[in-house]
Scaffold this active site. Structure first.
Site, PDB file in Angstrom:
ATOM      1  N   HIS A   1       0.805  -1.228   0.000  1.00  0.00           N
ATOM      2  CA  HIS A   1       0.000   0.000   0.000  1.00  0.00           C
ATOM      3  C   HIS A   1       0.837   1.277   0.000  1.00  0.00           C
ATOM      4  O   HIS A   1       0.568   2.164  -0.803  1.00  0.00           O
ATOM      5  CB  HIS A   1      -1.069   0.024   1.080  1.00  0.00           C
TER       6      HIS A   1
ATOM      7  N   TYR B   1       1.377   4.979  -2.617  1.00  0.00           N
ATOM      8  CA  TYR B   1       1.652   6.378  -2.259  1.00  0.00           C
ATOM      9  C   TYR B   1       3.023   6.818  -2.754  1.00  0.00           C
ATOM     10  O   TYR B   1       3.234   8.000  -3.046  1.00  0.00           O
ATOM     11  CB  TYR B   1       1.478   6.599  -0.748  1.00  0.00           C
TER      12      TYR B   1
ATOM     13  N   HIS C   1      -9.845   0.330 -10.813  1.00  0.00           N
ATOM     14  CA  HIS C   1      -9.486   1.347  -9.824  1.00  0.00           C
ATOM     15  C   HIS C   1      -8.028   1.784  -9.991  1.00  0.00           C
ATOM     16  O   HIS C   1      -7.719   2.964 -10.108  1.00  0.00           O
ATOM     17  CB  HIS C   1      -9.731   0.813  -8.411  1.00  0.00           C
ATOM     18  N   PHE C   2      -7.097   0.809 -10.038  1.00  0.00           N
ATOM     19  CA  PHE C   2      -5.701   1.276 -10.079  1.00  0.00           C
ATOM     20  C   PHE C   2      -5.260   1.701 -11.475  1.00  0.00           C
ATOM     21  O   PHE C   2      -4.204   2.295 -11.630  1.00  0.00           O
ATOM     22  CB  PHE C   2      -4.729   0.291  -9.406  1.00  0.00           C
ATOM     23  N   HIS C   3      -6.117   1.441 -12.481  1.00  0.00           N
ATOM     24  CA  HIS C   3      -5.818   2.065 -13.779  1.00  0.00           C
ATOM     25  C   HIS C   3      -6.252   3.528 -13.806  1.00  0.00           C
ATOM     26  O   HIS C   3      -5.789   4.288 -14.663  1.00  0.00           O
ATOM     27  CB  HIS C   3      -6.440   1.274 -14.927  1.00  0.00           C
TER      28      HIS C   3
ATOM     29  N   ARG D   1     -10.758 -10.584 -11.484  1.00  0.00           N
ATOM     30  CA  ARG D   1      -9.523 -10.015 -12.013  1.00  0.00           C
ATOM     31  C   ARG D   1      -8.503 -11.137 -12.150  1.00  0.00           C
ATOM     32  O   ARG D   1      -8.788 -12.284 -11.771  1.00  0.00           O
ATOM     33  CB  ARG D   1      -9.006  -8.928 -11.072  1.00  0.00           C
ATOM     34  N   ARG D   2      -7.339 -10.830 -12.685  1.00  0.00           N
ATOM     35  CA  ARG D   2      -6.207 -11.753 -12.780  1.00  0.00           C
ATOM     36  C   ARG D   2      -6.564 -13.050 -13.511  1.00  0.00           C
ATOM     37  O   ARG D   2      -5.954 -14.082 -13.260  1.00  0.00           O
ATOM     38  CB  ARG D   2      -5.713 -12.181 -11.399  1.00  0.00           C
TER      39      ARG D   2
END
Lengths: 49, 551
Positions: free
Chosen positions: B225, B229, B376-378, B441-442
């Site tokens: 995590h 950041y 989300h992380f894209h 996913r994955r």
């Protein structure tokens, strides 16, 4: 001599130029968006589990 | 504040060091981007990979090369350049340290990439045990991490030198921010280094038979995590410090920017459990504690949003804007250095909203292990962060190579960001929607034995392929701009924009530079959040797992 009204008008503009009311509105809109998204998925959660 | 150490231009020798990082970063963009395109095409169900190449192999390439290589190299290059610019040219010793770091990271990257390409390490980017890669893959990753520490040491040394020469003065803002991000990175990577060195490497070498999965995943997410950041903070550096100068405005508050970075240092790390909310072996009370800490890390992001709105509004009103949103019209909409990161900022609104959903303890059940998370992380890293990095490249690359961003390249940069946004709206939007319908996913294309629910996902997977193809066009365009700016753009001077605070007289409180205090609180929070659940994971461990190679 310059009219007194002119100086009064300038003063109003100075106040306006330091205003952050647009920022206040923006952060509220951002906050509403976060809350609406969260509630949307929360309702999905409640309906499924 | 007058800072005699600051350079008008980054020293040419330091520039070379930063550029070396960028060459690797943009090579990674080409390779990882191609792998991403192939993934979306396979998942549409319309294409198959040739020559027996596996879906999970290219998934690993995409994740490792973009998530770890592109980001780490770009960030280190940017932070080195920013430190050299604001705290003065590196000494010979500091620069050699930077080069040693760079070569360690590059050697590690080549080693890990080779093992992935040889199909010896198809363990996905998270390299979750019990999937077991070749030992050389783990050694390669270790070298990348150790190299990044050495790279970071150059920044720490420069910071210490500046403080020695300027007693009682707060450090230059960009140096301060680079330092916070470097320290957070070092504290966080101790977790991943521990699992790799003490668990996965001995296990893949056959020295030990089995591995404690719960412990390895916990150590991974202790790192995983703050990793996000570590990607985000350099984008915030550009948003807080560079963008105000680009638009011709001022930094809303130097102290607010420093405080938000300190909060990131404190709260980014003890939050890894929100990636493990569905996992057994961790008491829900400890998960809940880390959920609370995760929500605390929302605060500095909201401070950033406020600060940016305020910077834009103050600038617009100084230019005579009126009304509630009149200031928006005054922003320089023709300048790629502003527009491209701005699109990144706007994207962070839905990206952050999705993140809050992910971290909301029980609600994580709705989205866990679905392709929503990929969507989300894209938005976060692959749009907010990456578009900001592209926007930084448009001035930093020519600044370092002694060239100029031409009007044509500026326009192309804006077109690139628009293409990226369209592609990502299709791809990430479809991922979010399919994820809410349960699409995993994955996982490669499957009709799941003709299940009706799986059939619902297929139109979204086609939309992802359309979005992925548009994004790949964006990648080609970005590589073209990068090569132009590095080698072919006309010679000239390109400014390195560093903003000044609106209130020049305001001196940032020196308490922000008290690292004993901040690192102390960081460690206390980490110990509080992790010690007891970690002991639980070891004491009550199920039998360890042997390694699996499922590819």
């Amino acid at each position: 001599m310059a009219k007194t009204e002119l100086s009064r008008k300038t003063k109003t503009e100075i106040e306006d130029s330091s205003s952050l009311k647009g920022t206040l509105a923006s952060v509220f809109l951002l906050g509403f968006f976060l809350v609406i998204t969260w509630i949307g998925v929360y309702l999905l959660f409640v309906s499924r589990f | 504040m007058f800072n005699p150490a600051a350079n008008l231009k980054v020293d040419r020798r330091d520039g070379k060091l930063a550029m070396a990082h960028f060459y690797v970063a943009f090579t990674a963009l080409a390779i990882g981007g191609l792998a991403g395109l192939l993934q979306t095409l396979v998942r549409s169900g319309k294409f198959e990979l040739p020559a027996g190449i596996g879906y999970y192999q290219i998934l690993t390439v995409h994740g490792v090369v973009l998530g770890l290589v592109l980001t780490t190299f770009f960030i280190m290059g940017f932070q080195l350049a920013a430190t050299s610019k604001t705290s003065g040219t590196f000494t010979k010793k500091q620069r050699i340290t930077g080069w040693v770091g760079f070569w360690l990271m590059t050697a590690g990257t080549v080693l890990a990439a080779t093992m992935i390409l040889l199909n010896e390490a198809t363990v996905l980017y998270t390299f979750y045990a019990p999937l077991q890669a070749h030992a050389l893959y783990y050694i390669g990753l270790t070298l990348v991490i150790v190299g990044s520490w050495v790279d970071g040491a150059a920044i720490i040394m420069k910071y210490a030198e500046w403080r020695r020469k300027n007693p009682g003065q707060p450090s230059p803002l960009l140096t301060f921010m680079s330092l916070v991000n470097t320290m957070m990175w070092i504290v966080a990577t101790i977790g991943v280094a521990s699992t790799v060195l003490f668990q996965l490497l001995p296990w893949s070498l056959g020295i030990v038979e089995t591995v404690n999965i719960g412990v390895s995943r916990t150590l991974f997410w202790y790192f995983g995590h703050p990793l996000v950041y570590f990607w985000l903070l350099p984008a915030y550096m550009a948003w807080y410090v560079v963008i105000p100068k680009v638009i011709g405005g001022k930094i809303f508050s130097d102290s607010l920017a420093r405080m938000s970075f300190i909060l990131f240092l404190l709260f980014s790390i003890p939050v890894g459990f929100h990636h493990q909310l569905m996992e057994p072996g961790i008491d829900p009370a400890w998960k809940f504690l880390q959920v609370i800490l995760t929500f605390l890390v929302v605060i500095p992001s909201l401070m950033t949003a406020f600060s940016l709105f305020a910077t834009f509004e103050s600038f617009g009103r100084a230019k005579g804007a009126t009304g509630l949103f009149g200031w928006l019209k005054k922003l320089p909409w023709g300048d790629a250095r502003f527009v491209v990161p701005f699109i990144g900022m706007v994207t962070f609104i839905p990206a952050g909203a999705g993140g809050i959903v992910n971290a909301s303890h029980q609600m994580n059940q709705v989205v866990h292990n679905t392709i929503w998370v990929t969507g989300h992380f894209h938005l976060t890293v692959a749009t907010s962060v990456v578009l900001t990095f592209f926007g930084v490249s448009y001035w930093l690359i020519p600044h370092l190579t002694g060239r100029k961003l031409t009007k044509a390249m500026n326009k192309l940069g804006i077109i690139q960001a628009v293409i990226w946004s369209i592609g990502m709206t299709f791809m990430s939007g479809a991922m979010h929607a399919a994820g809410l319908l349960g699409a995993p996913r994955r996982s490669s294309y499957s009709e799941y034995g003709g299940a009706a629910q799986a059939a619902e996902w297929i139109p979204y997977q086609v939309a992802q392929a359309i979005g992925g193809s548009i994004l790949f066009l964006g990648i080609i365009l970005m590589l073209y701009i990068f090569i132009n700016l590095a080698f072919f753009a006309p010679k000239g001077e390109q400014e390195f924009p560093v903003g000044e605070a609106a209130d020049e007289a305001e001196k940032a409180p020196m308490v922000f530079e008290n690292w004993k205090l901040w690192l102390g609180i960081t460690f206390v929070l980490i110990l509080f959040a992790y010690t007891i659940p970690f002991i639980d994971l070891i004491q009550n461990a199920p039998p360890g797992a042997k390694g699996y190679k499922l590819w």
